[in-house]
Every structure is written in structure tokens, then in C-alpha cells.
Scaffold this motif. Structure first.
Motif, PDB file in Angstrom:
ATOM      1  N   GLN A  57      37.291 -11.315  15.904  1.00 34.58           N
ATOM      2  CA  GLN A  57      38.549 -10.592  15.715  1.00 34.58           C
ATOM      3  C   GLN A  57      39.139 -10.140  17.038  1.00 34.58           C
ATOM      4  O   GLN A  57      40.353 -10.139  17.211  1.00 34.58           O
ATOM      5  N   LEU A  58      38.282  -9.744  17.960  1.00 35.19           N
ATOM      6  CA  LEU A  58      38.779  -9.329  19.268  1.00 35.19           C
ATOM      7  C   LEU A  58      39.428 -10.495  20.013  1.00 35.19           C
ATOM      8  O   LEU A  58      40.376 -10.307  20.772  1.00 35.19           O
ATOM      9  N   GLU A  59      38.907 -11.691  19.776  1.00 41.09           N
ATOM     10  CA  GLU A  59      39.468 -12.857  20.447  1.00 41.09           C
ATOM     11  C   GLU A  59      40.775 -13.307  19.804  1.00 41.09           C
ATOM     12  O   GLU A  59      41.542 -14.042  20.398  1.00 41.09           O
ATOM     13  N   TYR A 179      38.095  -9.013  27.300  1.00 41.98           N
ATOM     14  CA  TYR A 179      38.536 -10.313  26.785  1.00 41.98           C
ATOM     15  C   TYR A 179      39.939 -10.702  27.244  1.00 41.98           C
ATOM     16  O   TYR A 179      40.296 -11.881  27.190  1.00 41.98           O
ATOM     17  N   TYR A 180      40.752  -9.736  27.635  1.00 44.26           N
ATOM     18  CA  TYR A 180      42.159 -10.028  27.938  1.00 44.26           C
ATOM     19  C   TYR A 180      42.561  -9.504  29.308  1.00 44.26           C
ATOM     20  O   TYR A 180      42.028  -8.501  29.790  1.00 44.26           O
ATOM     21  N   THR A 181      43.551 -10.179  29.896  1.00 46.96           N
ATOM     22  CA  THR A 181      44.137  -9.700  31.143  1.00 46.96           C
ATOM     23  C   THR A 181      45.068  -8.543  30.829  1.00 46.96           C
ATOM     24  O   THR A 181      45.425  -8.301  29.671  1.00 46.96           O
ATOM     25  N   ILE A 186      49.386  -5.980  27.332  1.00 49.48           N
ATOM     26  CA  ILE A 186      50.758  -5.486  27.147  1.00 49.48           C
ATOM     27  C   ILE A 186      51.490  -6.348  26.137  1.00 49.48           C
ATOM     28  O   ILE A 186      52.226  -5.855  25.276  1.00 49.48           O
ATOM     29  N   ASN A 187      51.278  -7.649  26.228  1.00 48.71           N
ATOM     30  CA  ASN A 187      51.940  -8.566  25.306  1.00 48.71           C
ATOM     31  C   ASN A 187      51.473  -8.330  23.867  1.00 48.71           C
ATOM     32  O   ASN A 187      52.283  -8.319  22.927  1.00 48.71           O
ATOM     33  N   LEU A 188      50.170  -8.115  23.688  1.00 50.75           N
ATOM     34  CA  LEU A 188      49.642  -7.816  22.361  1.00 50.75           C
ATOM     35  C   LEU A 188      50.222  -6.504  21.830  1.00 50.75           C
ATOM     36  O   LEU A 188      50.603  -6.406  20.656  1.00 50.75           O
TER      37      LEU A 188
END
Length: 792
Positions: A57-59, A179-181, A186-188
Motif C-alpha cells: 500500500q505504501l508503494e 519510498y518516495y522523493t 508533494i505530488n501525492l
């Protein structure tokens, strides 16, 4: 003295002992606190306490995006989604830099320096809240923590759960950062946030509040949307303009403090009023609603099953056959169920974030909608209301019996949502019908805008029956691309699609098909016949003598071209004498006409029920050298990652040979230049090379106009919801008066818009060797009594 010194030394030792004990207690407390915190966070991280989402789910934290419908000129027509989750994906590169700067400056100034949990910010918030008693926490929650709360916060919480909520958010935030940059987080965040009014995500919010995209937002607009992130209900710009304006200006001030704006820019922007271009986002509003519903039904169609209740009636068997053929031959029909995602599941139109690229041109769509509204609201409806004023049976024709009217109204009652819901609740039929006679408050459609009124449901049925309806479609005859599609006068109130679903008698617009079959079998436009009432006999020996639609040149010799130009029933029936109804029906199928078509001699005057869409496709034969193009609604589909997963190409069928098509093209141009379609010239001033045909059915129940240029074919139908609802006079009820003006207004707008690339100087591609100028020397006599019995 020594005793005093001893006492003082003892006191000092006690103090030191006490201080040591305090220090040990503090360190012990700190160690205990950190041990407890470590154990707590370890328990949370391992799922022993609270809920932390699994890696999968995190991915993929946001896996539900609305699918977008995009026009050929790149405009968003609308989208498909479940309920209010109207989120449309937007990438980080598509965001305005001001959005990112405003978000960081307002919500998390140390965003680029922490790893999901900002200890300095947390301590600052604790000091301000606990010790300084300030209401603001000074940015205790990072952007990543806020994202974690949006993504995984449960609903109702117990007191214990609320105590653990923050630690759980910290754990999730740290994992998200792993997991994310920063850009992806910010995009999420912006894709996830709900800005109210079905505007879930920054793409929808930009469109709803400012009619823009995230990349084209102005600085002050970006600041407004970011300001809403604190509390969208409280800072709702649609309801609380002044309050939201103050919040926007605070965001601008934070941007200045962060160095993203200079003082002059901040002061200048803060003085601007808060102006919205508000447009609520839903599945009904927006451009081309009938078109969007049409492709939705096609894409999500299931394989036809004869046991399906919708096919249970005998009259629906033809629909079952057509749906079965569509499933096998139309790549768009049932696409979501025919194709599979990499995981093996069928595509979900409402959650998979597809981009559906259509052939619709948003400008031409707007012109078509405007043309229909203008003519229907300013001419057709006022004339109809005036004609029916004072009539007992209005809006039905005065010769319709009460029994027929009651049957129609009874059918509408039974098919209504109100009736079905009450029956499901166990209410008797008699009691339900009683409620249909009792006045209630309701909001109804009117051409001057929806209005509140009080009337009974039965009266509302009759009220809506009084509105004349219409359907319109335009397509490119060379590519099959459908450029404009209008299924009715107002989708909110009249959802039945009269461009594709609705089928009505086509009247004299049938005649070009009859003449083209005759041209294929050797007749010429200049062949002459005697303009008298012909007598035809069907295969059962019954005599048929059609009435005429014109009193011109009765008893004189006229050319076949003249017969089509003036829409003479007698000339058409004379031509029909040389044709077989069975051959004509097979020929009509090659034109793409579906539905029930009975092989009787009267079909030459347009008795079959055909849709606007089928008629427009059929008329592409004439400007396209005998080749019919199937309508193409969608060119390609992309998945959420922007990869093309389906492409669609036009399909075509040869109907006429080239010479026969030239003959028909010549005759149909005469219809516009001096026949029943001449209003296109003298009323609307259109000078472009053009062909077309008007059509009017019995009792003026249906008015048609089909028109084409070298690069655009369009068709329009106008009529009542029932065949018994129509004008009483031919003057107002003919196709040239009801339908042609919509085409004329549309073409005026199309030619006026030079960005579309349509020119009035464009010529038909026809060889100069094929000219059909019917001078006396070029005509020949056709034997009126000729009847090929072997065809029957």
C-alpha cells in the motif's frame, strides 16, 4: 564554629545529594521515556499497536483515479469516477511552481531538511502550545505527516486510538519518506487532498474554482487553494470569500517570509480581490454530456446474454442481435471487459485513471450545442407553444384521442423512478397513482433557466412532454472522426439520447439512398419521367398510390435530378418502380442503417426508424467517392502512467462506385443551390460547395436535415417526444424549418472560426469529366410503366 561548619557541610552534601537525585531522576525519566517511545514505535512499526499499512500500500498509496475524457484539441470534456472521488492524476512536472512554494512556506518550511518527522518543529509546537499557551502549533505536522493522515487515518477513533494517532502518523511519514522523493510526496499530497464540490485533487480543484489547470494557476490562485488545505470547509472561497481572502493573503505573507516572493509582489497580490471562475464538477455538467454517456456505455458494455432481462421482450431481439454484432466487430464496444490489466483484472473505467482521447473538437461541440439551444429556445419552442395554446389536448395533436394520451401518460407513470420506488416499498398501485395527482414542490426545466414551482407529478409529465427535442451530429467523411455530438436539448432534464439511441422515421432524407441505387443500376440524373401520380403494386397485389409533397410541374416531364431537388414523392416512387424492396433493404444495410427495415415499397419515402448517427455515417458516402466511414468516437486510450494501451482506427465500406457517387453528389448539390435546402444559402449566407437533403415525415412528426461539405457531414433531427406531439402546419413542421436552421447556425460558426481550418472555398474532389448538367440534349425518356416483376 566547628559545629556550624559541620552543619553547613552537611547541608551542602544534602543539596548535592538532592541535585544528583534530581539529575538521575531526569535522566532516568528520559531514558524511560525513550525506552517506552522506542518500544511504542517498534510496536507500531511491527503492527502490534494501531494500523500501519503494508509495503504494497505504501508503494501505491493512491490507486483510484477518475478516467478523463479528452477532446481532439486537448480539452478536458469530463471524467468518470465512483461517487465523489473525482480525482484526476497530475504529475509533479505539471504543477505550478507557486503551488509547491506556497505549500512548503505555509505548511512545512523545513520540508527539505527532515525525513518525515521534524523534531525541531515538534518541540516548537509543544513549547508554543504547552508553555506559551498559543493556539497555533507553529507547524508541528510535516507535509509528509499530513499526507499520512490523509491516506491512512481511520474514521471514528476511541480515546486510546486518538492518543496513538500522532505516533502512528510519524511512523507512516518516515516510511513514506523512505519510498518516495520529496517531489513525489508533494505530488501525492496535492493529488489526494479533497477541496470540496467533488474537487478531489489539485487538478479538479484548479478546474472547479478557477477554470484552469495546476500548471496555469496564477500565484494568488495557487495561494488560495493552498490556504484551503488548513480547513477546506472553513476556508471555502465559494461560501466565505472574505475569510478565504484573509487566509490567501496569509499564505502570500508566508511565501514572502520564505523568500519565494518579494515585498512588492506580495503587497500587490494581497490587494487583489478573490475572484473565482466556479464550475461544479460532476458527471452531468461540462461539454458533450450525451457523447460522454455514449462512450461510457460502450466501453463498459458486457457481452450480450439472451437471458438478460433487457432482452426479454420480442421487440428487443433486434437490439440483442445488434449488440452481439457490436461485441464481435466494434473494438470500443465492451473494451473494459474484453481487455485485462497486467494483474489479470478487467479495466475499471471509474478507478484506473485512464485517459480517453476522443475525436470531438471542443470548439465545434460548443458551436453545435449553442446552435441547437438558440434555434430550439428562440424559434421552435415558442412557435410550438403558440400553436398549441388553447388546445385541449396540448401538447398532443388535436386529433389524438383521449385513450391514446392516457396510454402514453400511464406508460410514463409506470416507467418513472417514483413509481418503481413506491412499488418496491409495498405501496399499492392505486395509492401510487393518487400521489401522482397531488401537487408537490419541484424544480423544473425551462428555456429561461430551471424554476421552482408546485405541480402534480402527472402535470410535470405532461409539462415535459411539451418540449420539442433534437439530436445533432457532425463528422469528417474522410476519417470518420465525430467532431460534434448533441443528443438533446438539456442533459439534466432529458437524458434520452436522440443522436444514437433514439430512432425516428427519416422521411425524404431516405430518397438519396433510393436514387443512388438507381444510379448504380444505370440511371442518370438527367433521365426524364412524367410528373404524375404513379401506381405501384406490392408483392401481395396491393395497390399503393403515394401522395405528393409538391404541386410544381404536375403533368410535365421532369428530370430525376429535379425530382430529388424538389423532393417529389411521385418521382421517387417512379424510380422505386424499377427497384426491388428487398434489394433496397440490402443496399440500406451497406449504408450502415440498422434496426427493423421492412422490405415494402413505401420505404422509398422514409418509413424506417433510423438514428441521427447512422444517417450521418450514411451520408459520408456522397462526398467521399462512394466510401462510407463508420463513426469513430475514440482514437486511443492511455493508462495512468501515460502508456498507450489501445488505439482505434476508422473502418470503411464501399457502397457506390465512383461514377454513381458523382451522380449523387451533383444532384444533392442542386438541393442546396435551388431546392428544398436553399435556406442554407439565402438565410444563412453560406456559399461553400455543399450538398444536402431535407426530410419531413407524415403529420410533420419529424423534421430532418442532412448537409455536407467536402470535409464535414452533419445531420439534425427535430421533433416531439411522441409522434403524436407535432406542429399542425407544414410551414412550421417541415425539416427545412425545424432542423435546417440548426445546421445553418452551426456551419456559420464553423466557417467563422479560422482556427478550425474549414474553408468556404474548399471544392469537392470530382473529376471534370463527370458533369451532369441536365440540358435538353442530355436527357432521355424513362418509361413510367416499366416494372421489373422479377425483382419481387
Amino acid at each position: 564554629m566547628n559545629r556550624g561548619k559541620a552543619k553547613k557541610g552537611s547541608s551542602t552534601k544534602a543539596t548535592l545529594k538532592w541535585q544528583k537525585r534530581v539529575i538521575l531522576s531526569i535522566w532516568g525519566s528520559l531514558v524511560a521515556f525513550f525506552c517506552i517511545a522506542f518500544c511504542l514505535f517498534a510496536a507500531i512499526a511491527n503492527g502490534m499497536i494501531g494500523y500501519v499499512p503494508p509495503v504494497e500500500q505504501l508503494e501505491n498509496p493512491i490507486n483510484k483515479y477518475a478516467s478523463q475524457v479528452i477532446s481532439s484539441d486537448g480539452k478536458l470534456l469530463g471524467n468518470f469516477s465512483y461517487g465523489k472521488d473525482n480525482r484526476i492524476y497530475v504529475s509533479y512536472s505539471e504543477l505550478s511552481p507557486d503551488l509547491v512554494k506556497a505549500l512548503i512556506a505555509t505548511e512545512d518550511i523545513r520540508y527539505v531538511r527532515h525525513s518525515g518527522f521534524d523534531m525541531r518543529g515538534f518541540l516548537r509546537a509543544v513549547i508554543k502550545t504547552v508553555f506559551l499557551r498559543q493556539s497555533s502549533q507553529g507547524g508541528g505536522s510535516t507535509i509528509t505527516q499530513q499526507l499520512a493522515k490523509q491516506l491512512y487515518s481511520p474514521g471514528a477513533l476511541s480515546k486510546f486510538d486518538r492518543m496513538l494517532q500522532k505516533p502512528i502518523e510519524w511512523v507512516i511519514a518516515v516510511r513514506l519518506e523512505r519510498y518516495y522523493t520529496k517531489e513525489e510526496i508533494i505530488n501525492l499530497y496535492l493529488n489526494k487532498f479533497d477541496f470540496l464540490y467533488n474537487a478531489v485533487g489539485i487538478q479538479s480543484a484548479s478546474r472547479v474554482y478557477f477554470g484552469a489547470t495546476p500548471g496555469t494557476l496564477k500565484t494568488e490562485e495557487a495561494a488560495t487553494l493552498i490556504g484551503m488545505c488548513k480547513n477546506p470547509s472553513y476556508y471555502n472561497p465559494q461560501r466565505y470569500n472574505e475569510r478565504t481572502l484573509m487566509r490567501r493573503n496569509l499564505v502570500l505573507t508566508q511565501m514572502k517570509k520564505a523568500g519565494f516572493l518579494d515585498r512588492a509582489a506580495c503587497d500587490s497580490l494581497s490587494r487583489l480581490p478573490l475572484e473565482l471562475h466556479f464550475s461544479r464538477l460532476d458527471h452531468i455538467g461540462g461539454s458533450a454530456p450525451y457523447f460522454r454517456e455514449n462512450i461510457r456505455q460502450k466501453l463498459t458494455a458486457k457481452k450480450p446474454d439472451r437471458s438478460d432481462p433487457k432482452y426479454q421482450y420480442t421487440w428487443m431481439q433486434q437490439q440483442f442481435r445488434e449488440d452481439s454484432i457490436a461485441w464481435e466487430t466494434d473494438p470500443v464496444y465492451g473494451w473494459c471487459n474484453k481487455n485485462r490489466k497486467p494483474n489479470g483484472d478487467p479495466y475499471d473505467l471509474y478507478e484506473d485513471g485512464l485517459k480517453i482521447y476522443t475525436t470531438i473538437d471542443s470548439r465545434m461541440q460548443q458551436y453545435a450545442e449553442e446552435s441547437m439551444v438558440k434555434h430550439m429556445s428562440e424559434k421552435v419552442q415558442p412557435d410550438f407553444d403558440r400553436a398549441k395554446r388553447g388546445q385541449k389536448n396540448a401538447p398532443f395533436s388535436k386529433d389524438v384521442t383521449d385513450s391514446i394520451i392516457n396510454n402514453i401518460l400511464n406508460r410514463e407513470i409506470i416507467n418513472s423512478d417514483r413509481y418503481r420506488e413506491m412499488r418496491k416499498s409495498g405501496v399499492s398501485d392505486a395509492d401510487i397513482r393518487k400521489t401522482f395527482t397531488q401537487p408537490v414542490d419541484m424544480r423544473v426545466f425551462s428555456w429561461k433557466g430551471d424554476r421552482d414551482t408546485t405541480m402534480s407529478p402527472m402535470d410535470s409529465i405532461r409539462y415535459y412532454k411539451g418540449f420539442m427535442r433534437s439530436g445533432f451530429m457532425a463528422m469528417d467523411p474522410r476519417t470518420g472522426h465525430v467532431k460534434a455530438y448533441v443528443g438533446g436539448i438539456d442533459y439534466n432534464s432529458f437524458k434520452y439520447d436522440m443522436a444514437t439511441t433514439g430512432r425516428r422515421q427519416i422521411g425524404s432524407t431516405m430518397k438519396p439512398f433510393v436514387y443512388s441505387l438507381a444510379m448504380s443500376e444505370g440511371l442518370n440524373p438527367c433521365d426524364k419521367v412524367l410528373h404524375v401520380q404513379p401506381t405501384l403494386m406490392d408483392e401481395n397485389g396491393n395497390i399503393w398510390e403515394p401522395r405528393n409533397s409538391t404541386d410544381k410541374s404536375i403533368g410535365e416531364e421532369v428530370t430525376i435530378e429535379w425530382g430529388l431537388q424538389n423532393s417529389s414523392n411521385w418521382v421517387t416512387a417512379t424510380v422505386m418502380k424499377q427497384l426491388s424492396p428487398y434489394t433496397l433493404v440490402r443496399f440500406l444495410r451497406s449504408y450502415g442503417l440498422k434496426g427493423q427495415i421492412d422490405p415494402v415499397i413505401a420505404i422509398c419515402l422514409g418509413t424506417p426508424d433510423i438514428s441521427v448517427c447512422e444517417m450521418v455515417s450514411a451520408y459520408t458516402v456522397f462526398p467521399n467517392k462512394g466510401i462510407r466511414m463508420e463513426p469513430l468516437f475514440i482514437t486511443r486510450i492511455e493508462n495512468g502512467n501515460g502508456n498507450t494501451i489501445a488505439t482505434f482506427t476508422p473502418q470503411n465500406v464501399e457502397v457506390l462506385d465512383e461514377i454513381a457517387s458523382y451522380k449523387m453528389l451533383s444532384m444533392l448539390q442542386r438541393v442546396i443551390d435551388g431546392g428544398t435546402g436553399a435556406r442554407v444559402r439565402f438565410t444563412y449566407g453560406i456559399k461553400a460547395p455543399m450538398g444536402g437533403k431535407t426530410g419531413t415525415t407524415q403529420n410533420h412528426s419529424d423534421g430532418w436535415f442532412m448537409g455536407f461539405t467536402p470535409s464535414l457531414v452533419a445531420g439534425c433531427w427535430v421533433g416531439g417526444d411522441e409522434r403524436s406531439i407535432h406542429f399542425d402546419s407544414l410551414t412550421e413542421g417541415q425539416g427545412a424549418a425545424m432542423a435546417l436552421p440548426i445546421y445553418g447556425l452551426f456551419m456559420q460558426k464553423v466557417f467563422a472560426d479560422k482556427t478550425l481550418g474549414y474553408s468556404e472555398n474548399e471544392k469537392f474532389d470530382i473529376s471534370p469529366d463527370y458533369s451532369f448538367d441536365c440540358e435538353p440534349a442530355k436527357t432521355r425518356q424513362l418509361n413510367n410503366s416499366q416494372l421489373l416483376d422479377d425483382f419481387f
